[in-house]
Write a protein that holds these residues in place. Structure first.
Motif, PDB file in Angstrom:
ATOM      1  N   ARG A  27       0.839  -1.220   0.000  1.00 24.84           N
ATOM      2  CA  ARG A  27       0.000   0.000   0.000  1.00 24.84           C
ATOM      3  C   ARG A  27       0.863   1.254   0.000  1.00 24.84           C
ATOM      4  O   ARG A  27       0.556   2.226  -0.680  1.00 24.84           O
ATOM      5  N   MET A  28       1.943   1.225   0.771  1.00 22.67           N
ATOM      6  CA  MET A  28       2.862   2.364   0.805  1.00 22.67           C
ATOM      7  C   MET A  28       3.443   2.596  -0.592  1.00 22.67           C
ATOM      8  O   MET A  28       3.436   3.724  -1.090  1.00 22.67           O
ATOM      9  N   ILE A  29       3.910   1.533  -1.230  1.00 21.56           N
ATOM     10  CA  ILE A  29       4.500   1.644  -2.572  1.00 21.56           C
ATOM     11  C   ILE A  29       3.477   2.187  -3.570  1.00 21.56           C
ATOM     12  O   ILE A  29       3.778   3.089  -4.360  1.00 21.56           O
ATOM     13  N   ARG A  30       2.248   1.657  -3.542  1.00 18.39           N
ATOM     14  CA  ARG A  30       1.213   2.135  -4.472  1.00 18.39           C
ATOM     15  C   ARG A  30       0.960   3.624  -4.291  1.00 18.39           C
ATOM     16  O   ARG A  30       0.804   4.362  -5.267  1.00 18.39           O
ATOM     17  N   HIS A  31       0.893   4.086  -3.036  1.00 24.34           N
ATOM     18  CA  HIS A  31       0.674   5.520  -2.784  1.00 24.34           C
ATOM     19  C   HIS A  31       1.821   6.341  -3.361  1.00 24.34           C
ATOM     20  O   HIS A  31       1.587   7.367  -4.012  1.00 24.34           O
ATOM     21  N   LEU A  32       3.049   5.904  -3.135  1.00 22.19           N
ATOM     22  CA  LEU A  32       4.202   6.672  -3.610  1.00 22.19           C
ATOM     23  C   LEU A  32       4.289   6.669  -5.131  1.00 22.19           C
ATOM     24  O   LEU A  32       4.618   7.694  -5.739  1.00 22.19           O
ATOM     25  N   GLU A  33       3.953   5.549  -5.758  1.00 15.02           N
ATOM     26  CA  GLU A  33       3.944   5.513  -7.226  1.00 15.02           C
ATOM     27  C   GLU A  33       2.847   6.425  -7.785  1.00 15.02           C
ATOM     28  O   GLU A  33       3.057   7.113  -8.786  1.00 15.02           O
ATOM     29  N   ALA A  34       1.697   6.451  -7.128  1.00 13.38           N
ATOM     30  CA  ALA A  34       0.587   7.292  -7.591  1.00 13.38           C
ATOM     31  C   ALA A  34       0.894   8.781  -7.448  1.00 13.38           C
ATOM     32  O   ALA A  34       0.363   9.602  -8.200  1.00 13.38           O
ATOM     33  N   ALA A  35       1.751   9.137  -6.507  1.00 10.39           N
ATOM     34  CA  ALA A  35       2.099  10.547  -6.295  1.00 10.39           C
ATOM     35  C   ALA A  35       3.061  11.072  -7.364  1.00 10.39           C
ATOM     36  O   ALA A  35       3.149  12.286  -7.566  1.00 10.39           O
ATOM     37  N   TRP A  36       3.791  10.177  -8.019  1.00  9.25           N
ATOM     38  CA  TRP A  36       4.756  10.583  -9.034  1.00  9.25           C
ATOM     39  C   TRP A  36       4.065  11.412 -10.110  1.00  9.25           C
ATOM     40  O   TRP A  36       2.945  11.099 -10.473  1.00  9.25           O
ATOM     41  N   PRO A  37       4.592  12.525 -10.584  1.00  9.31           N
ATOM     42  CA  PRO A  37       5.979  12.973 -10.510  1.00  9.31           C
ATOM     43  C   PRO A  37       6.294  13.891  -9.325  1.00  9.31           C
ATOM     44  O   PRO A  37       7.289  14.612  -9.357  1.00  9.31           O
ATOM     45  N   GLN A  38       5.464  13.849  -8.311  1.00 10.27           N
ATOM     46  CA  GLN A  38       5.783  14.572  -7.088  1.00 10.27           C
ATOM     47  C   GLN A  38       6.159  13.563  -6.013  1.00 10.27           C
ATOM     48  O   GLN A  38       5.865  12.380  -6.131  1.00 10.27           O
ATOM     49  N   GLU A  39       6.810  14.042  -4.956  1.00  8.30           N
ATOM     50  CA  GLU A  39       7.112  13.169  -3.834  1.00  8.30           C
ATOM     51  C   GLU A  39       5.827  12.859  -3.084  1.00  8.30           C
ATOM     52  O   GLU A  39       5.016  13.742  -2.846  1.00  8.30           O
ATOM     53  N   GLY A  40       5.646  11.600  -2.763  1.00  2.00           N
ATOM     54  CA  GLY A  40       4.536  11.180  -1.920  1.00  2.00           C
ATOM     55  C   GLY A  40       5.050  11.013  -0.500  1.00  2.00           C
ATOM     56  O   GLY A  40       6.256  10.896  -0.275  1.00  2.00           O
TER      57      GLY A  40
END
Length: 166
Positions: A27-40
């Motif tokens: 879940r953490m990884i999915r959130h961070l990938e979804a935030a790209w191209p900004q930092e999540g």
């Protein structure tokens, strides 16, 4: 009264990745990938100990004025997380964020924010940095406060890249 609970000693934090269920880290990884191209960014909360513990991923909006190269929690969002965690008797186990198209290194700026004046704000909380390249997690590292500074180790993404089927 709010009492921010933090994880155990630094030895216990090093085992965070081994202790957390794969779906939490996915879940953490999915959130961070979804935030790209900004930092999540966000936190992982934990309650209980041993077999009865539970984990919760709380994604937070990035309130930094420069979200492609930095992250910041909005004070009101951080307060809500702390109050909710306190009410649920959860501990902040981990603060996580991504780096956009750069290495998964706990940077000088990350260290400065986590330990202004060389004093850790959350000394028993681990910090995970995930490098997101082209919208996909490429590498990760975990840092913990120990002996007056942050110690960083790489994390193998393959261990928690995908959730287990339910």
């Amino acid at each position: 009264m709010l009492a921010l609970r933090c994880g155990g000693g630094s030895e216990a934090l090093i085992d965070l990745i081994r202790d957390a269920p794969p779906e939490v880290l996915a879940r953490m990884i999915r959130h961070l990938e979804a935030a790209w191209p900004q930092e999540g960014c966000g936190v992982i909360l934990r309650s209980g100990a041993g077999e009865g513990d539970s984990w919760r991923v709380v994604p937070l909006p990035n309130a930094s004025p420069t979200p492609r190269i930095a992250y910041a929690f909005a004070p009101e969002a951080w307060l809500r997380v702390c109050l909710d965690a306190d009410a649920r008797q959860e501990a902040v186990a981990c603060v996580f964020h991504s780096h956009v198209d750069t290495p998964a290194v706990f940077s000088i700026e990350d260290r400065r924010q986590a330990a202004p004046s060389g004093i850790a704000l959350l000394p028993r909380v681990s910090y995970i940095v995930v490098a997101i390249h082209g919208g996909r997690a490429a590498s990760a590292s975990q840092s913990v406060w120990s002996m007056g500074g942050f110690q960083t180790v790489p994390l193998p993404l393959a261990d928690f890249r995908f959730e287990k089927p339910v």
